[in-house]
Write an enzyme that holds these catalytic residues in place. Structure first.
Site, PDB file in Angstrom:
ATOM      1  N   HIS A 158       0.801  -1.221   0.000  1.00 34.94           N
ATOM      2  CA  HIS A 158       0.000   0.000   0.000  1.00 34.94           C
ATOM      3  C   HIS A 158       0.837   1.277   0.000  1.00 34.94           C
ATOM      4  CE1 HIS A 158      -3.265  -2.724   0.619  1.00 34.94           C
ATOM      5  NE2 HIS A 158      -2.846  -3.086   1.808  1.00 34.94           N
ATOM      6  N   GLY A 172      -8.266  -2.791   1.109  1.00 30.67           N
ATOM      7  CA  GLY A 172      -9.650  -3.195   0.883  1.00 30.67           C
ATOM      8  C   GLY A 172     -10.601  -2.666   1.944  1.00 30.67           C
TER       9      GLY A 172
END
Length: 260
Positions: free
Chosen positions: A175, A193
């Site tokens: 990320h 997510g």
């Protein structure tokens, strides 16, 4: 030790504390605006129920560190059932366990269940290479009946969102580090997510005339990547079902968000 041997395994208990700054940072990271004073201003603060998922992230990490699966495992889906509002600050006593472990042949799916007085949450983790142990395959996905076109709205992410959301607890390198995301086939770091899911609930609450802190239940299956800065489309139906799409392709399927 086969994947099936982990079913029912106790993952321990933890007391996790937080303050108003943590809850506000979370709200900002999932898309709350500076004008949403009851989400970002301590004098009026209501805590988003999905913030609890950041406090429980240690549980799937415990299972990973115990060696149940390798680093190819991905977060397949998430559920959240809210029992009562999260306090503005304080401590939660969380207990965690492995639920079912399903045998998908080439992979296994581990359910990690975290419970406290405020909520029950389940992570479903898809682990390639851990299947083939002779267990049940699990319930089949229900066929989706033909349904009318739903209401649509935009879910707008922002370029620094994954970097900001990392500060709430999910610091996986995919990320933030392009080299790490490249190893999973993504040229740029992807959005978490759970961040995408929570951002969608803000939009759905607005569309339904509800307050996002009045979320009562949430679920979603992560079916595709999101890049920070993407503008997504959410289609929703009466009763709370929704699907989130990026350029017409589903990124959260089997979604459902119910508000009080």
């Amino acid at each position: 030790m086969s994947a099936g041997d982990w079913a029912g395994r106790d993952l321990g208990e933890r007391t996790v504390g937080y303050d108003e700054r943590d809850a506000i940072l979370y709200a900002l990271s999932v898309g709350a605006a500076a004008t949403d004073l009851d989400l970002v201003f301590e004098d009026r603060l209501r805590v988003l129920p999905s913030f609890g998922l950041t406090l429980a992230q240690w549980a799937p990490d415990v299972l990973a560190e115990a060696g149940a699966f390798d680093d190819r495992a991905v977060h397949g889906s998430q559920t959240l059932e809210v029992h009562r509002p999260l306090p503005r600050s304080g401590e939660l006593r969380l207990s965690a366990r492995v639920g079912d472990v399903w045998d998908k042949g080439s992979a296994a799916v581990f359910d990690v269940i975290v419970e406290c007085a405020e909520f029950t949450a389940t992570w479903s983790l898809f682990a390639p290479g851990a299947g083939g142990f002779g267990g049940g395959r699990g319930p089949a996905r229900a066929a989706t009946d033909e349904r009318p076109v739903g209401a649509t709205a935009a879910v707008t992410t922002f370029p620094t969102q994954a970097a900001l959301y990392r500060l709430t607890g999910d610091r996986h390198h995919i990320h933030i580090d392009p080299a790490a995301s490249a190893r999973i086939g993504q040229t740029v770091p992807i959005l978490q997510g759970l961040c995408t899911l929570a951002a969608t609930t803000l939009v759905l609450a607005s569309e339904q005339g509800a307050h996002p802190a009045d979320l009562r239940s949430l679920r979603g299956r992560f079916s595709g990547p999101v890049i920070p800065g993407d503008v997504l489309e959410v289609e929703s139906w009466h009763g709370g079902d929704f699907e989130l799409r990026r350029d017409g392709t589903s990124v959260i399927s089997d979604g459902r968000a119910v508000f009080a």
